[in-house]
Design a protein around this motif. Structure first.
Motif, PDB file in Angstrom:
ATOM      1  N   LEU A  51     -82.806  27.983   7.206  1.00 53.52           N
ATOM      2  CA  LEU A  51     -82.876  27.405   5.868  1.00 53.52           C
ATOM      3  C   LEU A  51     -84.332  27.062   5.578  1.00 53.52           C
ATOM      4  N   ASN A  52     -84.711  27.195   4.323  1.00 54.73           N
ATOM      5  CA  ASN A  52     -86.073  26.843   3.896  1.00 54.73           C
ATOM      6  C   ASN A  52     -86.022  25.642   2.988  1.00 54.73           C
ATOM      7  N   LEU A  53     -86.783  24.630   3.337  1.00 56.61           N
ATOM      8  CA  LEU A  53     -86.832  23.385   2.579  1.00 56.61           C
ATOM      9  C   LEU A  53     -88.228  23.273   1.976  1.00 56.61           C
ATOM     10  N   SER A  54     -88.324  22.993   0.681  1.00 56.56           N
ATOM     11  CA  SER A  54     -89.645  22.843   0.068  1.00 56.56           C
ATOM     12  C   SER A  54     -89.631  21.717  -0.957  1.00 56.56           C
ATOM     13  N   PHE A  55     -90.801  21.064  -1.096  1.00 59.42           N
ATOM     14  CA  PHE A  55     -90.969  20.051  -2.134  1.00 59.42           C
ATOM     15  C   PHE A  55     -92.430  20.004  -2.549  1.00 59.42           C
ATOM     16  N   LYS A  56     -92.625  19.630  -3.815  1.00 64.47           N
ATOM     17  CA  LYS A  56     -93.977  19.491  -4.351  1.00 64.47           C
ATOM     18  C   LYS A  56     -94.541  18.155  -3.872  1.00 64.47           C
ATOM     19  N   ILE A  57     -95.748  18.191  -3.326  1.00 64.07           N
ATOM     20  CA  ILE A  57     -96.380  16.979  -2.799  1.00 64.07           C
ATOM     21  C   ILE A  57     -96.810  16.044  -3.929  1.00 64.07           C
ATOM     22  N   ILE A  58     -97.187  16.606  -5.080  1.00 67.35           N
ATOM     23  CA  ILE A  58     -97.725  15.790  -6.175  1.00 67.35           C
ATOM     24  C   ILE A  58     -96.674  15.514  -7.250  1.00 67.35           C
ATOM     25  N   ALA A  59     -95.408  15.447  -6.913  1.00 68.21           N
ATOM     26  CA  ALA A  59     -94.352  15.164  -7.886  1.00 68.21           C
ATOM     27  C   ALA A  59     -94.143  13.664  -8.015  1.00 68.21           C
ATOM     28  N   LEU A  60     -93.817  13.210  -9.233  1.00 68.93           N
ATOM     29  CA  LEU A  60     -93.567  11.798  -9.479  1.00 68.93           C
ATOM     30  C   LEU A  60     -92.306  11.349  -8.737  1.00 68.93           C
ATOM     31  N   ALA A  61     -91.196  12.031  -8.986  1.00 70.80           N
ATOM     32  CA  ALA A  61     -89.945  11.749  -8.280  1.00 70.80           C
ATOM     33  C   ALA A  61     -89.744  12.844  -7.245  1.00 70.80           C
ATOM     34  N   PRO A  62     -89.664  12.479  -5.968  1.00 66.30           N
ATOM     35  CA  PRO A  62     -89.489  13.503  -4.929  1.00 66.30           C
ATOM     36  C   PRO A  62     -88.273  14.380  -5.194  1.00 66.30           C
ATOM     37  N   GLN A  63     -88.493  15.692  -5.146  1.00 65.22           N
ATOM     38  CA  GLN A  63     -87.440  16.678  -5.341  1.00 65.22           C
ATOM     39  C   GLN A  63     -87.565  17.737  -4.263  1.00 65.22           C
ATOM     40  N   LEU A  64     -86.452  18.045  -3.613  1.00 67.07           N
ATOM     41  CA  LEU A  64     -86.442  19.056  -2.553  1.00 67.07           C
ATOM     42  C   LEU A  64     -85.471  20.168  -2.921  1.00 67.07           C
ATOM     43  N   SER A  65     -85.827  21.378  -2.534  1.00 63.26           N
ATOM     44  CA  SER A  65     -84.923  22.517  -2.671  1.00 63.26           C
ATOM     45  C   SER A  65     -84.670  23.079  -1.282  1.00 63.26           C
ATOM     46  N   VAL A  66     -83.416  23.395  -1.012  1.00 62.39           N
ATOM     47  CA  VAL A  66     -83.053  24.010   0.269  1.00 62.39           C
ATOM     48  C   VAL A  66     -82.385  25.339  -0.051  1.00 62.39           C
ATOM     49  N   THR A  67     -82.945  26.427   0.495  1.00 64.60           N
ATOM     50  CA  THR A  67     -82.375  27.757   0.294  1.00 64.60           C
ATOM     51  C   THR A  67     -82.027  28.367   1.653  1.00 64.60           C
ATOM     52  N   ASP A  68     -81.057  29.264   1.645  1.00 65.53           N
ATOM     53  CA  ASP A  68     -80.676  29.926   2.903  1.00 65.53           C
ATOM     54  C   ASP A  68     -81.524  31.168   3.119  1.00 65.53           C
ATOM     55  N   ALA A  69     -81.242  31.906   4.187  1.00 61.90           N
ATOM     56  CA  ALA A  69     -82.038  33.085   4.544  1.00 61.90           C
ATOM     57  C   ALA A  69     -81.999  34.157   3.463  1.00 61.90           C
ATOM     58  N   GLY A  70     -80.957  34.171   2.633  1.00 59.23           N
ATOM     59  CA  GLY A  70     -80.840  35.136   1.542  1.00 59.23           C
ATOM     60  C   GLY A  70     -81.486  34.675   0.253  1.00 59.23           C
ATOM     61  N   GLY A  71     -82.115  33.483   0.274  1.00 56.48           N
ATOM     62  CA  GLY A  71     -82.761  32.952  -0.927  1.00 56.48           C
ATOM     63  C   GLY A  71     -81.819  32.207  -1.864  1.00 56.48           C
ATOM     64  N   ASN A  72     -80.573  31.999  -1.451  1.00 52.11           N
ATOM     65  CA  ASN A  72     -79.595  31.277  -2.277  1.00 52.11           C
ATOM     66  C   ASN A  72     -79.777  29.772  -2.134  1.00 52.11           C
ATOM     67  N   LEU A  73     -79.701  29.059  -3.248  1.00 51.64           N
ATOM     68  CA  LEU A  73     -79.836  27.605  -3.228  1.00 51.64           C
ATOM     69  C   LEU A  73     -78.643  26.981  -2.514  1.00 51.64           C
ATOM     70  N   VAL A  74     -78.932  26.133  -1.538  1.00 49.53           N
ATOM     71  CA  VAL A  74     -77.895  25.421  -0.796  1.00 49.53           C
ATOM     72  C   VAL A  74     -77.794  23.998  -1.330  1.00 49.53           C
ATOM     73  N   TYR A  75     -78.943  23.307  -1.410  1.00 51.87           N
ATOM     74  CA  TYR A  75     -79.007  21.934  -1.924  1.00 51.87           C
ATOM     75  C   TYR A  75     -80.239  21.767  -2.799  1.00 51.87           C
ATOM     76  N   TYR A  76     -80.086  20.899  -3.786  1.00 51.70           N
ATOM     77  CA  TYR A  76     -81.231  20.456  -4.584  1.00 51.70           C
ATOM     78  C   TYR A  76     -81.163  18.935  -4.553  1.00 51.70           C
ATOM     79  N   VAL A  77     -82.223  18.306  -4.124  1.00 48.58           N
ATOM     80  CA  VAL A  77     -82.216  16.860  -3.912  1.00 48.58           C
ATOM     81  C   VAL A  77     -83.210  16.195  -4.848  1.00 48.58           C
ATOM     82  N   LYS A  78     -82.756  15.152  -5.514  1.00 49.28           N
ATOM     83  CA  LYS A  78     -83.653  14.380  -6.364  1.00 49.28           C
ATOM     84  C   LYS A  78     -83.504  12.913  -6.011  1.00 49.28           C
ATOM     85  N   GLN A  79     -84.651  12.305  -5.674  1.00 49.13           N
ATOM     86  CA  GLN A  79     -84.669  10.892  -5.316  1.00 49.13           C
ATOM     87  C   GLN A  79     -84.871  10.077  -6.588  1.00 49.13           C
ATOM     88  N   LYS A  80     -84.113   9.000  -6.748  1.00 51.63           N
ATOM     89  CA  LYS A  80     -84.246   8.166  -7.934  1.00 51.63           C
ATOM     90  C   LYS A  80     -85.464   7.267  -7.817  1.00 51.63           C
TER      91      LYS A  80
END
Length: 196
Positions: free
Chosen positions: A5-34
């Motif tokens: 799985l590939n996890l990525s997030f923008k370092i300079i984002a106001l609200a932390p947001q992460l995307s998790v994709t599988d080996a095929g590039g399909n979105l598994v989770y999208y995380v947004k911190q309040k």
């Protein structure tokens, strides 16, 4: 789920947001911190439009190094929790993954020195922007507590102005056990991002 799985997030984002994709590039989770919450609260979605919430992660207390973060599905059913091991986690990250009050897995850094060097290098003006290309901390998820069987490995990847990680499966997990481990890794990344 197709690993790695590939996890990525923008370092300079106001609200932390992460995307998790599988080996095929399909979105598994999208995380947004309040933002601006006294108690940490995170929602895990199935889509980037944030229309399909899957899980909630909530802290049991306000700003505490030993807070417990509980995972529930959208029906309110408890899936598990993660808890940082207080002062022991200052030098080398150490988290317990819980099912109820029982420790079922742990997350530990492979090497504290890599994390320290990554954080120090990142503080050097201008050169620090390239810290993501030099040091790559890694974390091991072990079943059954300390010294147990390693089931997953999360490793930081080279990246510029972005946090990128790869999650490898070492031993197949299924159902709630896999969900509990993945949600724990996501929360740990959010908690550890301030340390590099």
């Amino acid at each position: 789920m197709q690993y790695p799985l590939n996890l990525s997030f923008k370092i300079i984002a106001l609200a932390p947001q992460l995307s998790v994709t599988d080996a095929g590039g399909n979105l598994v989770y999208y995380v947004k911190q309040k933002l601006l919450k006294l108690k940490e609260e995170v929602t895990v979605f199935a889509d980037t439009a944030q229309t399909q919430p899957l899980y909630q992660i909530k802290a049991d207390r306000i700003l505490d190094i030993s807070a417990r973060y509980s995972f529930t599905d959208m029906s309110g059913r408890q899936i598990g929790a993660i808890k940082r091991r207080g002062l022991r986690s200052i030098w080398k990250a150490h988290y317990d993954i819980l099912d109820g009050d029982t420790i079922v897995m742990t997350i530990q850094e492979e090497s504290a020195w890599v994390k320290v060097m990554d954080a120090l290098f990142g503080e050097i003006p201008i050169i620090g922007m390239f810290a993501g290309y030099v040091f790559h901390p890694a974390y091991l998820v072990a079943r059954g507590g300390e010294g147990g069987e390693v089931v997953m490995r999360l490793a930081k990847q080279p990246a510029f102005l972005e946090g990128k990680f790869t999650i490898e499966s070492k031993v197949p997990l299924e159902g709630e056990e896999e969900t509990r481990a993945l949600l724990s890794l996501l929360m740990m990344v959010l908690l550890e991002r301030s340390r590099g």
